[in-house]
Write an enzyme that holds these catalytic residues in place. Structure first.
Site, PDB file in Angstrom:
ATOM      1  CE  LYS A 143      -2.361  -0.889   4.036  1.00 34.72           C
ATOM      2  NZ  LYS A 143      -1.608  -2.205   4.320  1.00 34.72           N
TER       3      LYS A 143
ATOM      4  NE  ARG B  24      -4.738  -1.628   9.982  1.00 29.93           N
ATOM      5  CZ  ARG B  24      -3.525  -0.908   9.549  1.00 29.93           C
ATOM      6  NH1 ARG B  24      -3.589   0.464   9.095  1.00 29.93           N
ATOM      7  NH2 ARG B  24      -2.555  -1.607   9.455  1.00 29.93           N
TER       8      ARG B  24
ATOM      9  NE  ARG C 253       7.179  -3.149   6.138  1.00 27.12           N
ATOM     10  CZ  ARG C 253       5.708  -2.691   6.141  1.00 27.12           C
ATOM     11  NH1 ARG C 253       5.156  -2.424   5.372  1.00 27.12           N
ATOM     12  NH2 ARG C 253       5.110  -3.005   7.213  1.00 27.12           N
TER      13      ARG C 253
ATOM     14  NE  ARG D  21       5.812  -0.637  10.260  1.00 28.76           N
ATOM     15  CZ  ARG D  21       4.889  -0.479   9.840  1.00 28.76           C
ATOM     16  NH1 ARG D  21       4.797   0.189   8.498  1.00 28.76           N
ATOM     17  NH2 ARG D  21       3.680  -1.177  10.226  1.00 28.76           N
TER      18      ARG D  21
ATOM     19  NE  ARG E 123       1.751  -4.934  11.356  1.00 31.57           N
ATOM     20  CZ  ARG E 123       2.760  -4.879  10.664  1.00 31.57           C
ATOM     21  NH1 ARG E 123       4.044  -5.404  11.025  1.00 31.57           N
ATOM     22  NH2 ARG E 123       2.804  -4.140   9.575  1.00 31.57           N
TER      23      ARG E 123
HETATM   24  P1  AMP Z   1       0.483   0.379   9.185  1.00 32.65           P
HETATM   25  O1  AMP Z   1       1.526   1.336   8.859  1.00 32.65           O
HETATM   26  O2  AMP Z   1      -0.816   0.818   8.261  1.00 32.65           O
HETATM   27  O3  AMP Z   1       0.874  -1.081   8.797  1.00 32.65           O
HETATM   28  O4  AMP Z   1       0.029   0.600  10.761  1.00 32.65           O
HETATM   29  C1  AMP Z   1       0.826   0.031  11.669  1.00 32.65           C
HETATM   30  C2  AMP Z   1      -0.045  -0.030  12.889  1.00 32.65           C
HETATM   31  O5  AMP Z   1      -0.752   1.218  13.424  1.00 32.65           O
HETATM   32  C3  AMP Z   1      -1.228  -1.020  12.844  1.00 32.65           C
HETATM   33  O6  AMP Z   1      -0.644  -2.244  13.094  1.00 32.65           O
HETATM   34  C4  AMP Z   1      -2.115  -0.464  13.961  1.00 32.65           C
HETATM   35  O7  AMP Z   1      -1.577  -0.744  15.321  1.00 32.65           O
HETATM   36  C5  AMP Z   1      -1.899   0.986  13.925  1.00 32.65           C
HETATM   37  N1  AMP Z   1      -2.974   1.591  12.855  1.00 32.65           N
HETATM   38  C6  AMP Z   1      -2.866   2.304  11.816  1.00 32.65           C
HETATM   39  N2  AMP Z   1      -3.805   2.528  10.949  1.00 32.65           N
HETATM   40  C7  AMP Z   1      -4.864   2.079  11.817  1.00 32.65           C
HETATM   41  C8  AMP Z   1      -6.220   2.081  11.846  1.00 32.65           C
HETATM   42  N3  AMP Z   1      -6.945   2.892  10.737  1.00 32.65           N
HETATM   43  N4  AMP Z   1      -6.990   1.651  12.811  1.00 32.65           N
HETATM   44  C9  AMP Z   1      -6.468   1.335  13.885  1.00 32.65           C
HETATM   45  N5  AMP Z   1      -5.139   1.148  13.969  1.00 32.65           N
HETATM   46  C10 AMP Z   1      -4.494   1.647  12.987  1.00 32.65           C
END
Ligand code: AMP
Length: 189
Positions: free
Chosen positions: A14, A89, A128, A134, A145
């Protein structure tokens, strides 16, 4: 105005595709993961709260996340459109987004969903993690996740299919191949 959601499991590409889309269509890219990581870095109260969920691979509670998203969108004026990456999400988040867009007299153009096999996702995320730094890109948290994605985020596929907004794209192949598939979907809207 072109308002997109880029949808997919963790590791589906993404972020990479958002960077290309942002350039091509002049969109404002909002990655909720990036927003949260910035808050963690600046050690705000909200950041510390978010960190406790992110480090376990869990989602930030909807009410908190919806407020953050609405604020970030409102801070952006004079844009040609949005690309939302990592939001929504959950179903309540999707419903809340609908309201936010309605209030702004904006419409969702399409949900571009990157479809990638589970085994491939795990491989990509572990790889990654070796370079991203991260904290949530390690095997144990990745498993959680992916589970959260299946339980809480996957139902959005049917939701957006029913809304007539869902455009599934094969998310495997080279970055440019995948980008070509996405732009073909967008240009046909
Ligand atoms: P990402 O970088 O999109 O993979 O997001 C990393 C982490 O941020 C996720 O595993 C969640 O813990 C949190 N997070 C990001 N976006 C959301 C969302 N829309 N709702 C809830 N938690 C989020």
């Amino acid at each position: 105005m072109l308002n997109l959601i880029i949808f997919g499991a963790p590791g589906s590409g993404k972020g990479t595709q958002s960077d290309l889309l942002k350039e091509k269509y002049g969109l404002c890219h909002i990655s909720t993961g990036d927003v949260l990581r910035a808050k963690i870095k600046s050690r705000t109260e909200l950041g510390l709260k978010a960190e406790s969920f992110i480090s376990k691979g869990q989602l930030i509670p909807d009410s908190l996340m919806i407020d953050i998203l609405a604020k970030v969108m409102s801070d952006q004026t004079d844009v040609q459109g949005f690309i939302l990456d990592g939001f929504p999400r959950t179903l309540p988040q999707a419903e809340a987004l609908k309201v936010v867009l309605e209030e702004k007299k904006m419409e969702l153009s399409a949900v571009i969903a990157l479809e990638v096999e589970e085994g491939e996702l795990m491989q990509r995320l572990v790889k990654r993690g070796e370079v991203s730094g991260r904290a949530d890109d390690n095997e144990e948290v990745i498993k959680s996740r992916l589970k959260v994605y299946h339980n809480q985020t996957f139902p959005l596929i049917d939701y957006y299919k029913q809304e007539g907004k869902y455009h599934g794209v094969k998310g495997e192949g080279s970055v440019q191949e995948i980008f070509g598939r996405i732009t073909a979907e967008i240009d046909a809207l």
